[in-house]
Design a protein around this motif. Structure first.
Motif, short mmCIF file in Angstrom:
data_model
loop_
_atom_site.label_atom_id
_atom_site.label_comp_id
_atom_site.label_asym_id
_atom_site.label_seq_id
_atom_site.Cartn_x
_atom_site.Cartn_y
_atom_site.Cartn_z
N ILE A 176 8.80 -2.27 -4.23
CA ILE A 176 8.78 -2.80 -2.86
C ILE A 176 8.64 -1.68 -1.85
O ILE A 176 7.86 -1.78 -0.89
CB ILE A 176 10.04 -3.65 -2.59
CG1 ILE A 176 10.00 -4.93 -3.44
CG2 ILE A 176 10.16 -3.98 -1.10
CD1 ILE A 176 11.28 -5.73 -3.43
N ARG A 177 9.37 -0.58 -2.06
CA ARG A 177 9.26 0.55 -1.12
C ARG A 177 7.85 1.12 -1.12
O ARG A 177 7.32 1.51 -0.07
CB ARG A 177 10.29 1.63 -1.46
CG ARG A 177 11.73 1.25 -1.07
CD ARG A 177 12.64 2.45 -1.11
NE ARG A 177 12.78 2.97 -2.46
CZ ARG A 177 13.79 2.67 -3.28
NH1 ARG A 177 14.75 1.83 -2.88
NH2 ARG A 177 13.86 3.19 -4.49
N SER A 178 7.21 1.17 -2.29
CA SER A 178 5.83 1.64 -2.36
C SER A 178 4.90 0.72 -1.59
O SER A 178 3.98 1.18 -0.89
CB SER A 178 5.40 1.73 -3.83
OG SER A 178 4.04 2.10 -3.94
N THR A 179 5.13 -0.58 -1.69
CA THR A 179 4.33 -1.56 -0.94
C THR A 179 4.50 -1.36 0.56
O THR A 179 3.54 -1.44 1.33
CB THR A 179 4.75 -2.98 -1.36
OG1 THR A 179 4.43 -3.18 -2.74
CG2 THR A 179 4.03 -4.04 -0.53
N LEU A 180 5.71 -1.09 0.99
CA LEU A 180 5.98 -0.87 2.41
C LEU A 180 5.30 0.41 2.90
O LEU A 180 4.78 0.46 4.02
CB LEU A 180 7.48 -0.79 2.66
CG LEU A 180 8.27 -2.07 2.34
CD1 LEU A 180 9.77 -1.80 2.39
CD2 LEU A 180 7.90 -3.19 3.30
N GLN A 181 5.26 1.43 2.06
CA GLN A 181 4.60 2.68 2.44
C GLN A 181 3.11 2.48 2.64
O GLN A 181 2.47 3.21 3.40
CB GLN A 181 4.86 3.75 1.37
CG GLN A 181 6.29 4.25 1.37
CD GLN A 181 6.61 5.14 0.18
OE1 GLN A 181 5.75 5.41 -0.67
NE2 GLN A 181 7.84 5.61 0.10
N ALA A 182 2.55 1.46 1.98
CA ALA A 182 1.13 1.14 2.15
C ALA A 182 0.88 0.28 3.39
O ALA A 182 -0.23 -0.21 3.59
CB ALA A 182 0.60 0.42 0.91
N ARG A 183 1.93 0.11 4.21
CA ARG A 183 1.86 -0.62 5.48
C ARG A 183 1.72 -2.12 5.28
O ARG A 183 1.26 -2.84 6.16
CB ARG A 183 0.72 -0.10 6.38
CG ARG A 183 0.78 1.37 6.67
CD ARG A 183 2.04 1.75 7.44
NE ARG A 183 2.03 1.21 8.79
CZ ARG A 183 3.13 1.10 9.55
NH1 ARG A 183 4.32 1.41 9.05
NH2 ARG A 183 3.04 0.62 10.78
N HIS A 184 2.11 -2.61 4.12
CA HIS A 184 2.19 -4.04 3.92
C HIS A 184 3.59 -4.51 4.29
O HIS A 184 4.52 -3.73 4.38
CB HIS A 184 1.87 -4.39 2.47
CG HIS A 184 0.49 -3.98 2.05
ND1 HIS A 184 0.04 -4.08 0.76
CD2 HIS A 184 -0.54 -3.46 2.76
CE1 HIS A 184 -1.20 -3.63 0.69
NE2 HIS A 184 -1.57 -3.26 1.89
N SER A 185 3.72 -5.81 4.52
CA SER A 185 5.00 -6.38 4.94
C SER A 185 5.60 -7.20 3.81
O SER A 185 4.88 -7.84 3.04
CB SER A 185 4.80 -7.27 6.17
OG SER A 185 4.15 -6.57 7.21
#
Length: 231
Positions: A176-185
């Motif tokens: 999830i943190r990796s997904t957030l780093q990609a600017r996804h919500s």
């Protein structure tokens, strides 16, 4: 200030003549994680079903990157970049694990899952088994793996850690943190306070079909939510 990637305004919904949710409003920016906490039966899953398109609204609106999606069916919302991991019916039990991971793609290429298989090797080991033969926690991980590989702009997760072993919950937090780093919500309904502490930017608490509290993540988050939930 982050761009508002997902906005909910004065949402109300329910089942037939029964209204479950009223006046739900929040927004989520790009790269932001919003966690939704609350006791059982307060409307959290109903909210997620409405956001995903499974449940029609009584009133209010939902916007994704400025586009009104309230009237769109689930498949249209998915096409716009909204992925949903439900609390129940998370896999197609008669199908193999591999089929569960590939049935929504035109090919059966598993390369898109390699980074997730590294964290959840049991999923790779069981590709040829039926999804129904997995444990409850493994089915949850399978659903999580499928959803997180879609590279969606907005991800909805309803109780993803239910029945999942602690070490795999830690791996979920990493993904999830990796997904957030990609600017996804990411919007997560969750009761596991350790996961909430690990991923949340903000937390809203629901009770009786309404938002009763909103707070930012911080050192007092666990006590704050625990006191509200009386746990």
């Amino acid at each position: 200030m982050s761009m508002q990637q997902f906005t909910v305004q004065n949402l109300a919904t329910g089942y037939g003549d029964l209204q479950v949710l009223q006046d739900i409003s929040f927004d989520v920016g790009a790269g932001e994680c919003l966690c939704i906490a609350g006791r059982n039966g307060v409307g959290k899953t109903t909210l997620m079903r409405a956001l995903s398109g499974e449940l029609p609204l009584i009133s209010g609106g939902i916007q994704m990157q400025g586009t009104e999606i309230s009237a769109l069916p689930t498949n249209r919302r998915h096409g716009l970049g909204l992925s949903y991991g439900p609390q129940d019916s998370v896999t197609f039990a008669p199908l193999s694990v591999k089929e569960n991971l590939t049935l929504h793609y035109q090919d059966q290429n598993l390369e898109r899952y390699e980074h997730l298989f590294a964290l959840f090797p049991r999923i790779r080991e069981r590709l040829e088994q039926s999804a129904g033969s997995l444990s409850g926690g493994e089915r949850k991980i399978l659903s999580f793996t499928r959803v997180m590989a879609e590279d969606a702009q907005v991800v909805l997760l309803d109780e993803p850690t239910e029945g999942v072993a602690p070490e795999n919950i830690d791996h979920m937090a990493t993904v999830i943190r990796s997904t957030l780093q990609a600017r996804h919500s990411v919007i997560v309904v969750e009761q596991n306070l350790s996961l909430i502490e690990a991923i949340a930017d903000r937390v809203i608490v629901m009770d009786h079909g309404a938002i009763i509290h909103e707070t930012a993540n911080g050192p007092e988050l666990r006590n704050e939510i625990s006191n509200l939930l009386k746990v």
